[in-house]
Scaffold this active site. Structure first.
Site, PDB file in Angstrom:
ATOM      1  N   ALA A  72      -3.609  -3.588 -10.586  1.00  0.00           N
ATOM      2  CA  ALA A  72      -2.820  -3.137 -11.810  1.00  0.00           C
ATOM      3  C   ALA A  72      -2.973  -3.828 -12.894  1.00  0.00           C
ATOM      4  O   ALA A  72      -2.668  -3.126 -14.096  1.00  0.00           O
ATOM      5  CB  ALA A  72      -1.233  -3.190 -11.305  1.00  0.00           C
ATOM      6  N   THR A  73      -3.267  -5.059 -13.016  1.00  0.00           N
ATOM      7  CA  THR A  73      -3.542  -5.630 -14.313  1.00  0.00           C
ATOM      8  C   THR A  73      -4.637  -4.963 -14.798  1.00  0.00           C
ATOM      9  O   THR A  73      -4.711  -4.526 -16.169  1.00  0.00           O
ATOM     10  CB  THR A  73      -3.936  -7.016 -14.227  1.00  0.00           C
ATOM     11  N   ASN A 152       9.800  -5.574 -12.118  1.00  0.00           N
ATOM     12  CA  ASN A 152       9.509  -6.637 -11.061  1.00  0.00           C
ATOM     13  C   ASN A 152      10.377  -7.740 -10.983  1.00  0.00           C
ATOM     14  O   ASN A 152      10.358  -8.580  -9.996  1.00  0.00           O
ATOM     15  CB  ASN A 152       8.101  -6.904 -11.203  1.00  0.00           C
ATOM     16  N   GLN A 180       5.716  -1.820  -8.469  1.00  0.00           N
ATOM     17  CA  GLN A 180       6.823  -1.947  -7.623  1.00  0.00           C
ATOM     18  C   GLN A 180       7.475  -0.729  -7.063  1.00  0.00           C
ATOM     19  O   GLN A 180       8.199  -1.109  -5.989  1.00  0.00           O
ATOM     20  CB  GLN A 180       7.909  -2.551  -8.353  1.00  0.00           C
ATOM     21  N   ALA A 201      -2.795  -2.575  -4.516  1.00  0.00           N
ATOM     22  CA  ALA A 201      -2.397  -2.388  -3.008  1.00  0.00           C
ATOM     23  C   ALA A 201      -1.908  -3.783  -2.409  1.00  0.00           C
ATOM     24  O   ALA A 201      -0.957  -3.529  -1.667  1.00  0.00           O
ATOM     25  CB  ALA A 201      -3.867  -2.685  -2.265  1.00  0.00           C
ATOM     26  N   HIS A 202      -1.806  -5.052  -3.115  1.00  0.00           N
ATOM     27  CA  HIS A 202      -1.374  -5.762  -2.510  1.00  0.00           C
ATOM     28  C   HIS A 202       0.192  -6.124  -2.527  1.00  0.00           C
ATOM     29  O   HIS A 202       0.721  -6.988  -1.943  1.00  0.00           O
ATOM     30  CB  HIS A 202      -1.940  -7.242  -2.965  1.00  0.00           C
ATOM     31  N   THR A 241     -19.848  -1.538  -8.774  1.00  0.00           N
ATOM     32  CA  THR A 241     -19.967  -1.322  -7.110  1.00  0.00           C
ATOM     33  C   THR A 241     -18.643  -1.272  -6.580  1.00  0.00           C
ATOM     34  O   THR A 241     -17.711  -2.082  -6.826  1.00  0.00           O
ATOM     35  CB  THR A 241     -20.875  -2.564  -6.666  1.00  0.00           C
ATOM     36  N   CYS A 327       4.272 -14.370 -12.381  1.00  0.00           N
ATOM     37  CA  CYS A 327       3.421 -14.587 -13.530  1.00  0.00           C
ATOM     38  C   CYS A 327       4.001 -15.522 -14.621  1.00  0.00           C
ATOM     39  O   CYS A 327       3.074 -15.850 -15.543  1.00  0.00           O
ATOM     40  CB  CYS A 327       2.800 -13.496 -14.056  1.00  0.00           C
TER      41      CYS A 327
HETATM   42  C1  LIG Z   1       1.948  -7.259  -9.555  1.00  0.00           C
HETATM   43  C2  LIG Z   1       2.222  -6.708 -10.757  1.00  0.00           C
HETATM   44  C3  LIG Z   1       1.291  -6.284 -11.613  1.00  0.00           C
HETATM   45  C4  LIG Z   1      -0.244  -6.840 -11.610  1.00  0.00           C
HETATM   46  O1  LIG Z   1      -0.905  -6.351 -10.481  1.00  0.00           O
HETATM   47  P1  LIG Z   1      -2.207  -6.914  -9.902  1.00  0.00           P
HETATM   48  O2  LIG Z   1      -2.652  -5.988  -9.086  1.00  0.00           O
HETATM   49  O3  LIG Z   1      -1.791  -8.171  -9.362  1.00  0.00           O
HETATM   50  O4  LIG Z   1      -3.026  -7.095 -11.077  1.00  0.00           O
HETATM   51  C5  LIG Z   1       1.503  -5.314 -12.663  1.00  0.00           C
HETATM   52  N1  LIG Z   1       2.867  -4.801 -12.764  1.00  0.00           N
HETATM   53  C6  LIG Z   1       3.875  -4.972 -12.012  1.00  0.00           C
HETATM   54  C7  LIG Z   1       5.036  -4.501 -12.434  1.00  0.00           C
HETATM   55  C8  LIG Z   1       3.569  -6.113 -11.120  1.00  0.00           C
HETATM   56  O5  LIG Z   1       4.613  -6.268 -10.145  1.00  0.00           O
END
Ligand SMILES: *Cc1c(COP(=O)(O)O)cnc(C)c1O
Length: 405
Positions: A72-73, A152, A180, A201-202, A241, A327
């Site tokens: 997501a970053t 978050n 979230q 995904a995580h 890739t 973070c």
């Molecule tokens: C965890 C998070 C991200 C970052 O996601 P990553 O896949 O770890 O880069 C971005 N936005 C929110 C709201 C998050 O909670």
């Protein structure tokens, strides 16, 4: 209870064992590059396209509207920078909020240096964005509105459908960081009038290092400039890739989340109330941060007067909790989100965030309540300010919330 308890599901989630099993063949015998035309490549490509459908289904999108990224970053960066670069002739104004993830905020700060202008909308005391404030912030040069779906930190869910309608009527593109919310509550890009959406995904029991950006293809067609150049993968929007095993895991995690969502969110709401009621009953001067109802099922965020949250969490060694977002490294600084909500500085410095998830049980919650109550009582025994409470020289409201650690 010996093994540690994980109550930090906003920072990450364990990979679902079934998701892991799905991934294994693509880390071993099916190692093909999805761009290769031979049999190995074709097999990888088929798996990627199947996963694209699974991800798209979770958010009501078309598979062609899903662009795989590293998380997501990257998706947040790609959305904001890619739109800014693509639409800068039309305008240079971006609307976002004070409670975004740093992947959005820092990208906006960067764009400001290039001449873009940003409005950081405030939130109400529950951490919610007011659609009317979005409407009045729109200017002729506004090209993008980016608003987090659910915080978050405090878990408050923003009224995206209304904001999306406002954006659509004004002809401004609408992005949301929905990390979230996907797999936790209903998310549908059409119902919410979303043009771009960041996913990872995580946070939904998938692997780390894989995510996606949803980009609307029609009504309106959203044009986005790539932020990395190379082999032209993902419709030339995101070269590199493909992470085939990660993509397969992400897709399967989305499918599982979709089938489990309803029941699991009810279960988590039950566990969350048990946790909150248990703490509230036995700990006085405990404040709920965020909205009482419109919040993520697994989220609870509280501040406890006379308690330094970092010290408390250190004492709860076997319980994985967080003070704010994972973070924000500077733990002594007040949470930006709580400050934006107008919460007193001393409480804003000391949030405790609980992130409940699939592995958590009633027994764990009861254990956590008991341990927290015990530690809070211990800490308050050495707090002169707390001892003044209820006495004739009760501390002033300003002093009450000051910590003594
Ligand atoms: C965890 C998070 C991200 C970052 O996601 P990553 O896949 O770890 O880069 C971005 N936005 C929110 C709201 C998050 O909670």
């Amino acid at each position: 209870m010996e093994s540690p308890i994980f109550l930090d599901h906003h920072s990450t989630t364990p990979i679902d064992p079934d998701v892991f099993s799905e991934m294994i063949p693509f880390l071993t015998q099916n190692f093909g590059n999805a761009s290769s035309s031979h049999i190995f490549g074709q097999e990888a490509r088929r798996a990627v396209e199947k996963a694209r459908v699974q991800v798209a289904n979770l958010i009501g999108a078309n598979p062609q509207e899903i662009i795989f990224t590293s998380g997501a970053t990257e998706s947040d960066n790609l959305a904001v920078k890619g739109i800014a670069e693509s639409y800068h002739r039309r305008g240079n104004h971006i609307i976002t909020t004070q409670i975004e993830h740093s992947a959005i905020l820092d990208t906006c700060y960067f764009l400001e240096k290039l001449g873009f202008e940003t409005t950081y909308l405030p939130v109400d005391k529950y951490g919610m964005v007011d659609p009317e404030q979005v409407a009045s912030a729109i200017k002729p040069n506004t090209i993008l509105i980016s608003i987090i779906h659910a915080s978050n930190e405090v878990g408050t869910i923003n009224p995206l459908a209304e904001i999306g309608q406002i954006a659509r009527q004004a002809g401004v593109l609408f992005h949301s960081d929905a990390v979230q919310t996907i797999g936790k509550i209903d998310v549908n890009v059409d119902h919410l009038n979303i043009d771009l959406m960041s996913l990872t995904a995580h946070k939904v029991y998938g692997p780390k290092g894989i995510g996606a950006l949803y980009i609307r293809r029609k009504k309106p067609k959203t044009r986005i400039k790539p932020q990395n150049y190379g082999g032209g993968q993902e419709g030339k929007i995101r070269s590199g890739t493909l992470n085939v095993s990660g993509i397969v895991g992400f897709g399967y995690a989305c499918q599982i989340a979709q089938t489990k969502m309803q029941k699991e969110s009810e279960r988590l709401i039950g566990l969350r109330s048990r946790l909150y009621e248990g703490l509230k009953e036995q700990i006085d001067f405990l404040h709920l941060n965020g909205h009482p109802q419109k919040r993520l099922p697994g989220n609870l965020n509280v501040s406890i007067e006379f308690i330094d949250s970092v010290t408390l969490l250190e004492k709860l060694k076997n319980i994985a909790l967080s003070t704010g977002s994972a973070c924000s490294s500077n733990s002594s600084a007040p949470s930006k989100v709580l400050t934006a909500m107008g919460i007193d500085d001393n409480l804003a410095r000391n949030p405790i965030r609980f992130g409940l998830g699939r592995s958590n049980t009633t027994n764990e919650i009861d254990f956590v309540v008991a341990r927290m109550v015990e530690k809070v009582k211990n800490m308050r025994e050495s707090s002169p300010l707390y001892k003044l409470m209820g006495s004739e020289v009760e501390p002033s409201p300003q002093n009450r919330i000051k910590m003594v650690n």
